[in-house]
Scaffold this active site. Structure first.
Site, PDB file in Angstrom:
ATOM      1  CB  SER A   1      35.352 -13.803 -11.691  1.00 42.11           C
ATOM      2  OG  SER A   1      35.393 -13.215 -10.438  1.00 42.11           O
TER       3      SER A   1
ATOM      4  CG  HIS B   1      37.138  -8.903 -12.062  1.00 43.07           C
ATOM      5  ND1 HIS B   1      37.970  -9.971 -11.926  1.00 43.07           N
ATOM      6  CD2 HIS B   1      35.838  -9.370 -11.891  1.00 43.07           C
ATOM      7  CE1 HIS B   1      37.363 -10.940 -11.458  1.00 43.07           C
ATOM      8  NE2 HIS B   1      35.890 -10.715 -11.641  1.00 43.07           N
TER       9      HIS B   1
HETATM   10  C1  GTR Z   1      33.972 -10.620  -6.422  1.00 47.76           C
HETATM   11  C2  GTR Z   1      34.846 -11.523  -5.273  1.00 47.76           C
HETATM   12  C3  GTR Z   1      35.728 -12.602  -6.299  1.00 47.76           C
HETATM   13  C4  GTR Z   1      35.351 -12.841  -7.447  1.00 47.76           C
HETATM   14  C5  GTR Z   1      34.181 -11.856  -8.089  1.00 47.76           C
HETATM   15  C6  GTR Z   1      33.471 -12.526  -9.329  1.00 47.76           C
HETATM   16  O1  GTR Z   1      33.182 -10.070  -5.463  1.00 47.76           O
HETATM   17  O2  GTR Z   1      35.058 -11.075  -4.339  1.00 47.76           O
HETATM   18  O3  GTR Z   1      36.257 -13.451  -5.496  1.00 47.76           O
HETATM   19  O4  GTR Z   1      34.678 -14.083  -7.584  1.00 47.76           O
HETATM   20  O5  GTR Z   1      33.170 -11.536  -7.335  1.00 47.76           O
HETATM   21  O6  GTR Z   1      32.932 -13.710  -9.307  1.00 47.76           O
HETATM   22  O7  GTR Z   1      32.827 -11.586 -10.328  1.00 47.76           O
END
Ligand code: GTR
Length: 422
Positions: free
Chosen positions: A260, A402
Site C-alpha cells: 500500500s 487490500h
Molecule cells: C489508503 C490510501 C491508499 C493506500 C492505503 C494504505 O487510505 O488511500 O493510497 O496507501 O491507504 O496505505 O493502506
C-alpha cells in the site's frame, strides 16, 4: 467473496468516498481517454533505441521529474547515520533463526533520531543470505509473536484491536500482524527478513514535518523536497548501507517490499537506489504502480487532500489535472530496469485500480526489451490467481481484499528464486 469480506470491502469503499467528499470512479467506461507520456522519447525528441541511451539519458530525465513533481528531493543537508547491533540472539524462534536488532542513529544539527532494524536470518543457510526488506505499520513486534523483539518507543496509530492505545506500543500487540509477515515460511525458503517500523522514521500524520527525520533539519521541506514517502524510501537505503557491512547478509540480493503506501515507498526506494536487486509493490495504487491518468479509484487530488505529507507540494499542481502530468507511473516501474520488479493487485481492491497497475507494469516492458529482457507476457489483465511472472516483470491479481497475504509471499519467493538464486 464471503459475507464478512464483502461487508468490509463495501465499508472501505464507502469510507474512502465519504472522506473524499466525492465519489470514486469505478467504471471502466468512465475512464477518460488518455495518452501515456512516451517512455522512449527524450525531452528533446530523440528516440531511445538502446539500453545505453536509456541509462545515459532518458532514465535520469524521468527520475528527475518524479523527484521534482511527485516524491520530492532529499534535502542536501547532510544527515549522519551510524549503526549498532543492539541485540543478538543466535537461537531465536526455537533455535531455527538468528535474530538481530540494529539501532540506526540519524544525526543532524545536534539532534538525533533512533530507529530499530529487525533482522531474522535462517540458520540452515551457510554464507550470506538474500534478504527481503520492508516496513511494517504497527511496530516490529507485531510481525511475529517473539518476546525478544523490542517495542518501538515512537508514535503509533491507535488501534484498539491491536492493543494500541495512547499512541504507544504495548505487549498486547506482539504478533498481531503475523499474517502479513510469514517469517517462518520466508526463513524456510532460505531468505532473511528485515523490518523497520515506518513511524520510527517518520510518524504517518501531517504535522508539517516537525517530527521524525524532518525534525533533524531546521526548515520545512521546499515545494520540490521530500514528503514522507521519499523519507521512508531514503531510510530503506540506509538499511541497505548497514547490510553492506554485515557478512551474514548478501547485500547484492536485497528485495525491497512494501504494501500500500509502503508499496509506493518500495517503488520509490527501488527507483532511487539501484543497489536494490528486486523491487516489490503490493497493492500500492495511486502514487504507486497505478496509472494516474486513468483517474480510477483513488485520484491525485484525493490522495493529496487526505495525505498532504506523503508527496512533495508540487504534486498538488496535478490535483484534478492528471492529464497535464508529464510522467505517469509506468515510468516509475521502468526506472527499475533491468532489475526484476513485481507488481501485485487484489481483486476487491478497486481503490488501488488493479487494471491501472497492470497496464503500468506492462508498459514498462518497453524499457526491459532494450536490455533483452522480457516484461509481462499478458496483453490483458490476467485472471485472478493466475500470475504472469516468467519475465523480469511479474504481476498477479490475487482474489480478495487490500492486504499482504501468504499467497502474495509465495509468488514473491518464487520470483526471487528465479532472479536472485543464480
Ligand atoms: C489508503 C490510501 C491508499 C493506500 C492505503 C494504505 O487510505 O488511500 O493510497 O496507501 O491507504 O496505505 O493502506
Amino acid at each position: 467473496m464471503n459475507f464478512q469480506r464483502l461487508v468490509f470491502s463495501l465499508l472501505f469503499a464507502i469510507t474512502n468516498s465519504f472522506c473524499n467528499g466525492q465519489s470514486p470512479q469505478y467504471l471502466e467506461s468512465n475512464v477518460p481517454p488518455y495518452e501515456l507520456p512516451e517512455l522512449l522519447t527524450s525531452q528533446n525528441g530523440e528516440t531511445i533505441t538502446t539500453s545505453s541511451e536509456w541509462v545515459d539519458l532518458r532514465r535520469s530525465e524521468i527520475y528527475q521529474q518524479f523527484e521534482e513533481l511527485v516524491y520530492g528531493q532529499v534535502p542536501t543537508h547532510k544527515i549522519q547515520t551510524s549503526f549498532k547491533v543492539s541485540d543478538l540472539d543466535k537461537n531465536a524462534l526455537g533455535g531455527i533463526a538468528v535474530r538481530k536488532e540494529i539501532t540506526i542513529t540519524f544525526q543532524a544539527n545536534g539532534k538525533q533520531l533512533e530507529a530499530t532494524l529487525l533482522v531474522y536470518l535462517p540458520k540452515t543457510v551457510r554464507g550470506p543470505v538474500p534478504v527481503f526488506l520492508g516496513y511494517n505499520f504497527y511496530g516490529n513486534h507485531t510481525i511475529i509473536g517473539d518476546p525478544g523483539i523490542s517495542l518501538p518507543s515512537s508514535w503509533l496509530r491507535n488501534n484498539a484491536t491491536f492493543g494500541i492505545t495512547e499512541n504507544k506500543a504495548t505487549e498486547l500487540s506482539r504478533g498481531v500482524r503475523a499474517s502479513r509477515w510469514p517469517v517462518l515460511y520466508i526463513l524456510s525458503r532460505g531468505y532473511g527478513l528485515a523490518n523497520i517500523y515506518y513511524g520510527d522514521i517518520d510518524p504517518d500524520f501531517d504535522d508539517e514535518f516537525k517530527n521524525g527525520l524532518h525534525r533533524l533539519i531546521e526548515n520545512s521541506p521546499k515545494t520540490a523536497e521530500w514528503g514522507s514517502i521519499a523519507t521512508w524510501a531514503w531510510a530503506l537505503s540506509r538499511a541497505l548501507d548497514y547490510f553492506e557491512s554485515d557478512k551474514d547478509i548478501d547485500h547484492q540480493k536485497v528485495a525491497v517490499i512494501g504494501h500500500s503506501r509502503l508499496g509506493k515507498t518500495s517503488l520509490w526506494a527501488g527507483a532511487s537506489d539501484q543497489r536494490f536487486a528486486l523491487v516489490i509493490s503490493n497493492d500500492s495504487g495511486c502514487g504507486g504502480a497505478a496509472l494516474s491518468k486513468r483517474k480510477f479509484g483513488e485520484t491525485v487530488k484525493v490522495i493529496n487532500d487526505r495525505f498532504p505529507h506523503w508527496f512533495c507540494d508540487n504534486f498538488t499542481r496535478f490535483n484534478d489535472q492528471e492529464e497535464t502530468l508529464p510522467i505517469d507511473q509506468h515510468m516509475l516501474i521502468a526506472l527499475m530496469a533491468p532489475r526484476p520488479v513485481y507488481v501485485a493487485s487484489a481483486s476487491e481492491d478497486q481503490w488501488a485500480d488493479p487494471r491501472g497497475e497492470f497496464l503500468a507494469a506492462r508498459e514498462a516492458g518497453k524499457v526491459y526489451r532494450l536490455f533483452n529482457k522480457q516484461g509481462l507476457l499478458s496483453k490483458e489483465l490476467p485472471k485472478v490467481n493466475a500470475p504472469d511472472n516468467q519475465g523480469a516483470i511479474g504481476y498477479h491479481l490475487r482474489s480478495g481484499s487490500h492486504d499482504l497475504t501468504y499467497y502474495d509471499w509465495k509468488q514473491y519467493l518464487d520470483f526471487a528464486d528465479r532472479h536472485l538464486r543464480n
